[in-house]
Design a protein around this motif. Structure first.
Motif, PDB file in Angstrom:
ATOM      1  N   ILE A 283       1.044  -1.092   0.153  1.00  0.00           N
ATOM      2  CA  ILE A 283      -0.150   0.158  -0.023  1.00  0.00           C
ATOM      3  C   ILE A 283       0.855   1.208  -0.029  1.00  0.00           C
ATOM      4  N   HIS A 284       1.979   1.239   0.571  1.00  0.00           N
ATOM      5  CA  HIS A 284       2.980   2.544   0.785  1.00  0.00           C
ATOM      6  C   HIS A 284       3.627   2.536  -0.395  1.00  0.00           C
ATOM      7  N   ILE A 285       4.080   1.186  -0.964  1.00  0.00           N
ATOM      8  CA  ILE A 285       4.940   1.521  -2.021  1.00  0.00           C
ATOM      9  C   ILE A 285       4.029   2.124  -3.242  1.00  0.00           C
ATOM     10  N   LEU A 286       3.111   1.613  -3.470  1.00  0.00           N
ATOM     11  CA  LEU A 286       2.065   2.062  -4.543  1.00  0.00           C
ATOM     12  C   LEU A 286       1.627   3.639  -4.238  1.00  0.00           C
ATOM     13  N   SER A 287       1.572   3.973  -2.996  1.00  0.00           N
ATOM     14  CA  SER A 287       1.246   5.265  -2.760  1.00  0.00           C
ATOM     15  C   SER A 287       2.497   6.227  -3.111  1.00  0.00           C
ATOM     16  N   ALA A 288       3.519   5.892  -2.628  1.00  0.00           N
ATOM     17  CA  ALA A 288       4.590   6.431  -3.192  1.00  0.00           C
ATOM     18  C   ALA A 288       4.877   6.682  -4.624  1.00  0.00           C
ATOM     19  N   SER A 289       4.554   5.507  -5.304  1.00  0.00           N
ATOM     20  CA  SER A 289       4.787   5.561  -6.659  1.00  0.00           C
ATOM     21  C   SER A 289       3.554   6.497  -7.351  1.00  0.00           C
ATOM     22  N   MET A 290       2.375   6.343  -6.907  1.00  0.00           N
ATOM     23  CA  MET A 290       1.351   7.387  -7.549  1.00  0.00           C
ATOM     24  C   MET A 290       1.691   8.840  -7.124  1.00  0.00           C
ATOM     25  N   ILE A 291       2.257   9.068  -5.878  1.00  0.00           N
ATOM     26  CA  ILE A 291       2.407  10.773  -5.652  1.00  0.00           C
ATOM     27  C   ILE A 291       3.568  11.199  -6.754  1.00  0.00           C
ATOM     28  N   LEU A 292       4.695  10.426  -6.755  1.00  0.00           N
ATOM     29  CA  LEU A 292       5.923  10.601  -7.685  1.00  0.00           C
ATOM     30  C   LEU A 292       5.414  10.823  -9.274  1.00  0.00           C
ATOM     31  N   THR A 293       4.555   9.814  -9.589  1.00  0.00           N
ATOM     32  CA  THR A 293       3.953   9.835 -10.913  1.00  0.00           C
ATOM     33  C   THR A 293       3.302  10.901 -11.216  1.00  0.00           C
ATOM     34  N   SER A 294       2.344  11.329 -10.296  1.00  0.00           N
ATOM     35  CA  SER A 294       1.805  12.564 -10.470  1.00  0.00           C
ATOM     36  C   SER A 294       2.575  13.973 -10.557  1.00  0.00           C
ATOM     37  N   LEU A 295       3.615  13.847  -9.728  1.00  0.00           N
ATOM     38  CA  LEU A 295       4.576  14.945  -9.711  1.00  0.00           C
ATOM     39  C   LEU A 295       5.278  15.270 -11.026  1.00  0.00           C
ATOM     40  N   VAL A 296       5.831  13.993 -11.251  1.00  0.00           N
ATOM     41  CA  VAL A 296       6.627  14.308 -12.828  1.00  0.00           C
ATOM     42  C   VAL A 296       5.759  13.847 -13.913  1.00  0.00           C
ATOM     43  N   LYS A 297       4.413  14.131 -14.049  1.00  0.00           N
ATOM     44  CA  LYS A 297       3.428  13.771 -15.237  1.00  0.00           C
ATOM     45  C   LYS A 297       3.688  12.396 -15.935  1.00  0.00           C
ATOM     46  N   MET A 298       3.941  11.466 -15.161  1.00  0.00           N
ATOM     47  CA  MET A 298       3.950  10.008 -16.035  1.00  0.00           C
ATOM     48  C   MET A 298       2.825   9.692 -16.167  1.00  0.00           C
ATOM     49  N   SER A 299       2.766   8.644 -17.132  1.00  0.00           N
ATOM     50  CA  SER A 299       1.563   7.902 -17.441  1.00  0.00           C
ATOM     51  C   SER A 299       1.156   6.865 -16.490  1.00  0.00           C
ATOM     52  N   ASP A 300       1.992   6.163 -16.165  1.00  0.00           N
ATOM     53  CA  ASP A 300       1.778   4.839 -15.411  1.00  0.00           C
ATOM     54  C   ASP A 300       2.459   4.713 -14.195  1.00  0.00           C
TER      55      ASP A 300
END
Length: 366
Positions: A283-300
């Motif tokens: 849950i925390h790994i996915l949360s970190a990944s989603m935050i960083l993805t939104s921050l750098v404008k990645m698609s996945d």
């Protein structure tokens, strides 16, 4: 865009809440009233969750990255967003270290801790690669099994005659002071404040209007189960042993003995440890990944779980020397992390939103 149903959101929240909190005697500072400290902490915990869900209600399509960016802008917002991502990575590191140490101490004594962590992370990467929908469907299968085995263990320990509930009496024998001291900041935030991590998942819900109701229901049921856990541990082991035991719930399971036939159920405890550790970490790994993805404008977001997991594997080897350090640091973590980031920041964000909304309305009238 991925979507999760109301039932899937419920099981995800409940599994995260159960997590590693089943392993410890939370609120042991309150003595025999540890179970009562859980129920008391649930009330301010639900107030925190109301703040989280109020933010989500007003920004239904955003995770914490979008909410902070819209309310604080890039200059202030981006460093704060990055901090939340790093906190999730930090918590993942603590979780992977905690559960690998527990498995090393109880079941895999001859297996290097590094290999246990690798197996944990490979499993997490495999599930993460399939997305949040797959994790939610898996949780729908796993949660009933976990709850069944937990309740079965409690029934067996009572039937075996090892639980002495008189050890829970007198209730509030030392007054409310120890309960209040045990509740904040630790129990209010662990597990209830950790619901903040779902700021990254709520916008996937197919029913935004039900997010708060579902989350409250899952948290309340989890709190009742946790309170029962604390009562069982203290009444079975006694206050002294419970406060000193490394893994109290495992010690309880070891005491199950019905006619010398139903006994040696240690494996059941180990399976529960693995499952709960898996969910707390993913849950925390996915949360970190989603935050960083939104921050750098990645698609996945799934691609970032790979470098994050590699970093966690490295960092977990140098951060925590042993399990005792993990337990002792939890209270410090509450003041250093939970209070400022999970309590103060969400409340400030909500106040800023209200002020901006009021300002815009007043300008519109003009």
């Amino acid at each position: 865009m991925e979507k999760i149903s109301k039932h899937q959101l419920f099981v995800l929240v409940m599994m995260e809440q159960i997590g590693s909190t089943q392993l410890w005697v939370l609120g042991i500072e309150a003595g025999r009233d540890a179970w009562l400290a859980i129920l008391f902490s649930m009330l301010p915990g639900c107030l925190l969750i109301w703040v989280f869900t109020e933010l989500q209600k007003n920004f239904p399509e955003d995770n914490i990255t979008g909410i902070i960016s819209k309310l604080l802008g890039k200059i202030i917002g981006y460093p704060l967003i990055l901090l939340f991502a790093l906190v999730d990575v930090f918590n993942s590191t603590r979780n992977i270290s905690e559960f690998s140490d527990l498995l090393n101490m109880t079941f895999l004594q001859n297996t290097p801790s590094f290999m246990v962590k690798v197996l944990f992370l490979l499993t997490i990467l495999y599930i993460s690669s399939m997305g949040i929908e797959t994790l939610a469907r898996l949780t729908e299968i796993m949660l009933p099994s976990v709850l069944f085995f937990i309740i079965l263990a409690y029934i067996l320990i009572i039937v075996s005659g090892n639980a002495d509930f008189s050890q829970l009496i007198p209730i509030m024998g030392n007054g409310p002071g120890p309960i209040l001291k045990a509740s904040y900041p630790l129990i209010v935030n662990f597990p209830f404040g950790l619901i903040f991590v779902f700021m990254q998942f709520w916008h996937f819900s197919t029913s935004q209007k039900s997010v708060r109701k579902i989350t409250f229901l899952a948290v309340i049921l989890s709190a009742l189960l946790l309170a029962l856990t604390q009562a069982i541990i203290v009444s079975t082991l006694g206050l002294g042993v419970a406060s000193r035991a490394t893994i109290p719930i495992l010690e309880v399971i070891k005491m199950i003995n019905i006619g010398d036939f139903i006994t040696n159920l240690d494996g059941l405890g180990i399976i529960l440890i693995f499952i709960e550790g898996f969910y707390m970490t993913i849950i925390h790994i996915l949360s970190a990944s989603m935050i960083l993805t939104s921050l750098v404008k990645m698609s996945d977001y799934r691609w970032l779980t790979i470098p994050i997991s590699i970093f966690i594997l490295w960092y977990s080897g140098i951060y925590e020397p042993n399990y005792s350090f993990h337990v002792q640091y939890l209270l410090h973590q509450a003041w250093q992390q939970f209070v400022p980031l999970y309590n103060a920041v969400p409340l400030l964000l909500l106040i800023i939103y209200w002020l901006k909304k009021s300002y815009m309305k007043s300008n519109g009238k003009r």
